[in-house]
Write a protein that holds these residues in place. Structure first.
Motif, short mmCIF file in Angstrom:
data_model
loop_
_atom_site.label_atom_id
_atom_site.label_comp_id
_atom_site.label_asym_id
_atom_site.label_seq_id
_atom_site.Cartn_x
_atom_site.Cartn_y
_atom_site.Cartn_z
N ALA A 108 -69.87 -19.33 124.54
CA ALA A 108 -68.66 -18.56 124.85
C ALA A 108 -67.80 -18.39 123.61
N ARG A 109 -67.60 -19.49 122.87
CA ARG A 109 -66.79 -19.44 121.67
C ARG A 109 -67.42 -18.52 120.62
N GLY A 110 -68.72 -18.64 120.44
CA GLY A 110 -69.42 -17.81 119.45
C GLY A 110 -69.34 -16.33 119.80
N SER A 111 -69.51 -16.00 121.09
CA SER A 111 -69.45 -14.59 121.50
C SER A 111 -68.04 -14.04 121.31
N THR A 112 -67.04 -14.89 121.57
CA THR A 112 -65.65 -14.46 121.41
C THR A 112 -65.32 -14.18 119.95
N PHE A 113 -65.70 -15.09 119.08
CA PHE A 113 -65.44 -14.90 117.66
C PHE A 113 -66.19 -13.68 117.11
N THR A 114 -67.40 -13.47 117.61
CA THR A 114 -68.19 -12.31 117.17
C THR A 114 -67.51 -11.01 117.61
N PHE A 115 -67.04 -11.00 118.85
CA PHE A 115 -66.35 -9.81 119.37
C PHE A 115 -65.09 -9.54 118.56
N PHE A 116 -64.31 -10.59 118.30
CA PHE A 116 -63.07 -10.40 117.53
C PHE A 116 -63.36 -9.99 116.09
N ALA A 117 -64.49 -10.43 115.56
CA ALA A 117 -64.88 -9.98 114.21
C ALA A 117 -65.10 -8.47 114.22
N GLY A 118 -65.71 -7.99 115.31
CA GLY A 118 -65.90 -6.55 115.45
C GLY A 118 -64.59 -5.81 115.57
N VAL A 119 -63.67 -6.38 116.36
CA VAL A 119 -62.35 -5.76 116.53
C VAL A 119 -61.62 -5.73 115.19
N LEU A 120 -61.69 -6.83 114.46
CA LEU A 120 -61.04 -6.91 113.15
C LEU A 120 -61.62 -5.87 112.19
N PHE A 121 -62.92 -5.70 112.25
CA PHE A 121 -63.58 -4.70 111.39
C PHE A 121 -63.09 -3.30 111.75
N VAL A 122 -62.94 -3.04 113.06
CA VAL A 122 -62.43 -1.74 113.50
C VAL A 122 -61.02 -1.52 112.97
N VAL A 123 -60.18 -2.55 113.05
CA VAL A 123 -58.80 -2.45 112.58
C VAL A 123 -58.76 -2.20 111.06
N ILE A 124 -59.61 -2.92 110.32
CA ILE A 124 -59.61 -2.79 108.86
C ILE A 124 -60.00 -1.38 108.43
N ILE A 125 -61.08 -0.85 109.01
CA ILE A 125 -61.49 0.50 108.60
C ILE A 125 -60.54 1.56 109.16
N GLY A 126 -59.74 1.17 110.18
CA GLY A 126 -58.70 2.07 110.66
C GLY A 126 -57.51 2.09 109.72
N LEU A 127 -57.19 0.91 109.18
CA LEU A 127 -56.09 0.83 108.22
C LEU A 127 -56.46 1.38 106.85
N PHE A 128 -57.74 1.23 106.51
CA PHE A 128 -58.23 1.70 105.21
C PHE A 128 -59.42 2.64 105.42
N PRO A 129 -59.14 3.91 105.74
CA PRO A 129 -60.18 4.88 106.06
C PRO A 129 -61.23 5.04 104.96
N GLN A 130 -60.85 4.76 103.71
CA GLN A 130 -61.79 4.93 102.61
C GLN A 130 -62.97 3.96 102.68
N LEU A 131 -62.85 2.94 103.52
CA LEU A 131 -63.94 1.98 103.68
C LEU A 131 -65.06 2.49 104.59
N ARG A 132 -64.78 3.55 105.32
CA ARG A 132 -65.82 4.09 106.19
C ARG A 132 -66.90 4.76 105.33
N PRO A 133 -68.17 4.56 105.65
CA PRO A 133 -69.26 5.07 104.81
C PRO A 133 -69.31 6.60 104.75
N GLU A 134 -69.84 7.08 103.64
CA GLU A 134 -70.05 8.52 103.47
C GLU A 134 -71.54 8.82 103.53
N TYR A 135 -71.86 10.04 103.86
CA TYR A 135 -73.26 10.47 103.91
C TYR A 135 -73.33 11.95 103.53
N GLN A 136 -74.52 12.39 103.23
CA GLN A 136 -74.70 13.79 102.83
C GLN A 136 -75.46 14.55 103.91
#
Length: 443
Positions: free
Chosen positions: A226-254
């Motif tokens: 339970a603890r591991g799944s919670t921390f993993t989920f929050f890591a995903g949420v944190l990643f979403v917040v970070i790339i939302g705050l810093f759009p330049q971190l989102r990957p580019e493609y051609q």
């Protein structure tokens, strides 16, 4: 003809809200059938990107729930509240806010309400105070959460205006937090104390009370998963917040467009979907979350209901708007010219009818865009979408009333004079006013 079509739209919403569950979506489908096959309106279109984002987030949440992640969160919240029983009126709403903010769903509040009721009663504090403000704090935490269906809907609907998640969070998080604090102060002295409440004293003399058990306590391997799944989920949420705050971190493609090689960037909506689905997979692989349990869990069930409701009602609203866009834009533009804040009343009123912040957003925000209301102003008026408390028929309200053994939390003889009206109006109005002020400062 537009008035007949509007009456049909409102009738479908009202009947759908009475049916409950997926009834809202099915009534939207019935109305859409009449619009297109009888009135020959354009079919419009469902908010596909928004629906896919909601499904992706629900999948990650359901995977976490399948291995006890939500139970683990509730255990933590319960411990925090039990350590501060005398301050429950202020502690409970902020614990609730934080829990809903992190999880993106109001579902978890049902496990907290009996704990709040018990702690306040044993501390001699009128349960109506912390219960009422906690229910309202849950709605505030929901619209502030970066992964809630409502916020995802707002970002997705405004994607064409290059809105980033950070644009929403910088205004909504501080405004809702301050509003919840104001609401807690307002209800902190509400009603007489339990020792002076005749109804409670009568129930006490009759020994009508029984202790309420808290949420299931996890241990051993179950706790680790339970603890591991919670921390993993929050890591995903944190990643979403970070790339939302810093759009330049989102990957580019051609990509080849009209014979030319063009460089593009992954959109925020696509990024959320990719991250949440990946998080769900990690939880299943690393913490043995069973797909069948995720599918049959309460989060997935409530999520699917939300998706179907949004699908039907927003599609119905889209058809009505596209078929009458010229008249609607012309008339409403004249009405709100120089008074765009009136759009907040529309958000509030429709949320009262739909009982869904996300469905309200995907139905009305496109209208605001067509009216030319500035994007920062739309975001600042977003807290007004929390009108679901107005009629005391929402699930969290009914649950709070039923869990209060002292009977201080009530619906009221005249329906609207219920325990949640005062904190609901205070928090919603305060959050909207503060959001407008922050918008003025930032823009």
């Amino acid at each position: 003809m537009i008035w007949v079509e509007l009456l049909l739209l409102l009738t479908c919403i009202l009947i759908g809200s009475r049916l409950g569950g997926i009834g809202m979506g099915t009534m939207g489908g019935l109305g859409l059938f009449i619009f297109t096959f009888v009135f020959h309106l354009p079919p419009g279109g469902p908010p596909v990107t928004v629906l896919f984002m909601i499904l992706a987030v629900i999948t990650a949440l359901s995977s976490m729930e399948a291995v006890g992640g939500l139970t683990y969160l509730v255990n933590i919240a319960e411990k925090v509240m039990r350590k501060n029983p005398k301050s429950i009126t202020f502690v409970a709403p902020f614990v609730t806010y934080a829990l809903i903010f992190m999880s993106g769903t109001q579902h978890v509040i049902y496990a907290l309400l009996p704990v709040i009721a018990e702690i306040s009663r044993k501390s001699g504090i009128r349960p109506e105070r912390p219960l009422s403000i906690s229910v309202i704090a849950a709605t505030a935490g929901l619209i502030a959460s970066p992964i809630s269906a409502a916020t995802v809907a707002l970002v997705g609907t405004l994607a064409g205006r290059q809105v980033e998640l950070s644009d929403v969070m910088v205004i909504i998080i501080p405004s809702t937090l301050l509003a919840v604090l104001i609401g807690a102060f307002v209800v902190s002295k509400r009603g007489v104390d339990l020792k002076d409440d005749p109804t409670y004293q009568k129930l006490l003399s009759e020994e009508k009370f029984k202790d309420i058990e808290g949420a299931e306590v996890l241990s051993g391997q179950a706790l680790k998963q339970a603890r591991g799944s919670t921390f993993t989920f929050f890591a995903g949420v944190l990643f979403v917040v970070i790339i939302g705050l810093f759009p330049q971190l989102r990957p580019e493609y051609q990509e080849v467009v009209n014979g030319e090689l063009v460089t593009k960037q992954v959109a925020m909506a696509e990024a959320i979907m990719i991250i949440m689905l990946a998080i769900a997979a990690v939880i299943m692989l690393a913490f043995k979350a069973k797909p069948q349990q995720a599918v049959t869990g309460s989060i997935m069930r409530s999520g699917i209901v939300a998706v179907l409701s949004i699908l039907g009602i927003s599609w119905l609203g889209s058809s009505f708007f596209e078929g009458n866009e010229t008249v609607i834009v012309s008339e409403i533009s004249q009405l709100i010219e120089g008074q765009e804040w009136l759009f907040a009343l529309g958000l509030f009123a429709l949320s009262v009818l739909l009982f869904s912040q996300a469905a309200t957003v995907v139905t009305l925000v496109p209208v605001a865009v067509a009216l030319g209301i500035p994007t920062p102003l739309i975001i600042a008026l977003y807290p007004a979408v929390n009108g679901i408390f107005f009629l005391p028929t929402y699930g969290t309200i009914l649950a709070a009333v039923s869990f209060d053994q002292t009977k201080t939390t009530h619906i009221g003889k005249y329906l609207l004079n219920h325990s949640f009206m005062l904190p609901g109006l205070v928090v919603t109005i305060s959050a909207t006013a503060i959001a407008l002020l922050i918008n003025q400062i930032l823009n």
